[in-house]
Enzyme design. Sequence first.
Site, PDB file in Angstrom:
ATOM      1  N   SER A  59       0.817  -1.214   0.000  1.00 23.00           N
ATOM      2  CA  SER A  59       0.000   0.000   0.000  1.00 23.00           C
ATOM      3  C   SER A  59       0.851   1.264   0.000  1.00 23.00           C
ATOM      4  CB  SER A  59      -0.926   0.013   1.222  1.00 23.00           C
ATOM      5  OG  SER A  59      -1.810  -1.078   1.212  1.00 23.00           O
ATOM      6  N   GLY A 258      -2.308   3.774  -4.216  1.00 25.32           N
ATOM      7  CA  GLY A 258      -2.811   4.652  -5.257  1.00 25.32           C
ATOM      8  C   GLY A 258      -4.217   5.169  -5.036  1.00 25.32           C
ATOM      9  N   CYS A 285      -9.219  -1.458   3.375  1.00 24.90           N
ATOM     10  CA  CYS A 285      -8.387  -0.372   2.850  1.00 24.90           C
ATOM     11  C   CYS A 285      -8.801   0.021   1.427  1.00 24.90           C
ATOM     12  CB  CYS A 285      -6.914  -0.764   2.944  1.00 24.90           C
ATOM     13  SG  CYS A 285      -5.771   0.622   2.691  1.00 24.90           S
ATOM     14  N   LEU A 286      -7.958  -0.211   0.420  1.00 26.25           N
ATOM     15  CA  LEU A 286      -8.333   0.112  -0.952  1.00 26.25           C
ATOM     16  C   LEU A 286      -9.579  -0.663  -1.357  1.00 26.25           C
ATOM     17  CD1 LEU A 286      -7.571   1.633  -3.597  1.00 26.25           C
ATOM     18  CD2 LEU A 286      -6.273  -0.399  -4.256  1.00 26.25           C
ATOM     19  N   ASN A 327      -3.274   2.871   7.194  1.00 29.09           N
ATOM     20  CA  ASN A 327      -2.336   3.298   6.161  1.00 29.09           C
ATOM     21  C   ASN A 327      -3.132   3.679   4.925  1.00 29.09           C
ATOM     22  OD1 ASN A 327      -0.342   3.669   4.267  1.00 29.09           O
ATOM     23  ND2 ASN A 327       0.001   1.488   3.947  1.00 29.09           N
ATOM     24  N   GLY A 329      -4.243   7.315   2.267  1.00 32.75           N
ATOM     25  CA  GLY A 329      -4.231   8.737   1.952  1.00 32.75           C
ATOM     26  C   GLY A 329      -5.478   9.183   1.224  1.00 32.75           C
ATOM     27  N   HIS A 369      -6.794  -1.526   9.020  1.00 30.46           N
ATOM     28  CA  HIS A 369      -6.195  -2.842   8.792  1.00 30.46           C
ATOM     29  C   HIS A 369      -6.419  -3.751  10.001  1.00 30.46           C
ATOM     30  CE1 HIS A 369      -3.849  -2.255   5.012  1.00 30.46           C
ATOM     31  NE2 HIS A 369      -4.083  -0.991   5.328  1.00 30.46           N
ATOM     32  N   GLU A 371      -5.930  -6.809  10.255  1.00 30.72           N
ATOM     33  CA  GLU A 371      -4.858  -7.806  10.372  1.00 30.72           C
ATOM     34  C   GLU A 371      -3.644  -7.245  11.093  1.00 30.72           C
ATOM     35  OE1 GLU A 371      -3.290  -5.328   7.124  1.00 30.72           O
ATOM     36  OE2 GLU A 371      -5.286  -5.955   7.757  1.00 30.72           O
TER      37      GLU A 371
END
Length: 396
Positions: A59, A258, A285-286, A327, A329, A369, A371
């Site tokens: 990531s 990204g 996340c993404l 984590n 952005g 996250h 995990e």
Amino acid sequence: MTQHDNDPAWPDHKPTALLVLADGTVLEGFGLGAEGHAVGEVCFNTAMTGYEEILTDPSYAGQLITFTFPHIGNVGTNEEDIETVNMAATPGARGVILRTAITDPSNYRATKHLDAWLKARGIIGLSGIDTRALTALIRSKGMPNAVIAHARNGEFDLHGLKEEAREWPGLEGMDLVPMVTSGQRFTWDETPWLWDKGFGQQDKTEFNVVAIDYGIKRNILRLLAGVGCKVTVVPATTSAEDILAMKPDGVFLSNGPGDPAATGKYAVPVIRDVIKSGTPTFGICLGHQMLGLAVGAKTKKMHQGHHGANHPVKDETTGKVEITSMNHGFAVDEKTLPKGATQTHISLFDGSNCGIQLDGKPVFSVQYHPEASPGPRDSHYLFQRFAELMRQKKSA
């Protein structure tokens, strides 16, 4: 921003590394890791441990990580803490920025010095700058584009570095998933670490899960395997037809780097078809951001992002607060969530969206996250929740 006059801890010679910001600011320090230069977005991570897991998290592709904790490298590195699955892909972070020099490791699991490890992975490092001042700059002005450069002879093309930092387009609009996704399908059967035994091996499975790899971490796969999932990992561009032909009990949408809107151009139609099929789906996340896009919400670039292992998140369905690892952005814009998509979790730092549940469907996701790796284990229960959704679907 270097202040090493009369400081015996730093060599008395010219700087061997630079951080050149897009606005022309130049920070001088001392090089470590690989020589060369790399361009990326500068972020800061507040974790006090787990630097190897952070540096190998896919990531972080396209980013230069500033560690706010001053002692990085003191436990060395080893092969077991690597999070990258596709070792042939980009190493994750493009550069690392530290306050102090790397000390010799002192840990029974260490097999390599962090400096040698960075060199082997081609990651450029810079030490000896005021990371508190850099972090304050990011907090006030946002995450800047920059070039990190390391040359042992201390000679740099400063004009060229400034121009490269200025011209780099930034992460917004950038699809970095092709740099980190696996090139072919594979299965995973390693289970989580036990203190006296190390990583385990699956002996039986209950569910057939397809994990779409946008830059997946090893510990996610271990925790899926740990709740009885036979995990088949597929490349990010795999079609919904191919995924559903595998007759999965569940589909997992992984983390990754990204801009989700850029990756979503090919990923979102696949996710929509998976949702329509009624297959239990879990995103992180993404994967969470693209699930949001798939149901009609929008994503947005964050001012400074969330990077660390101590982020409090509130579960709005229970009132429970979890300390999480983060984590990212980019974030799902909670104001754009459509009817039928309920916000389940929020950040207690800034109120940003951290979770979605689709009403009446076995589909949910979280921005953080669960995990960890590194970080707390407060949210491991989400893997059990995913397993329970698959169990209910199978018994229906």
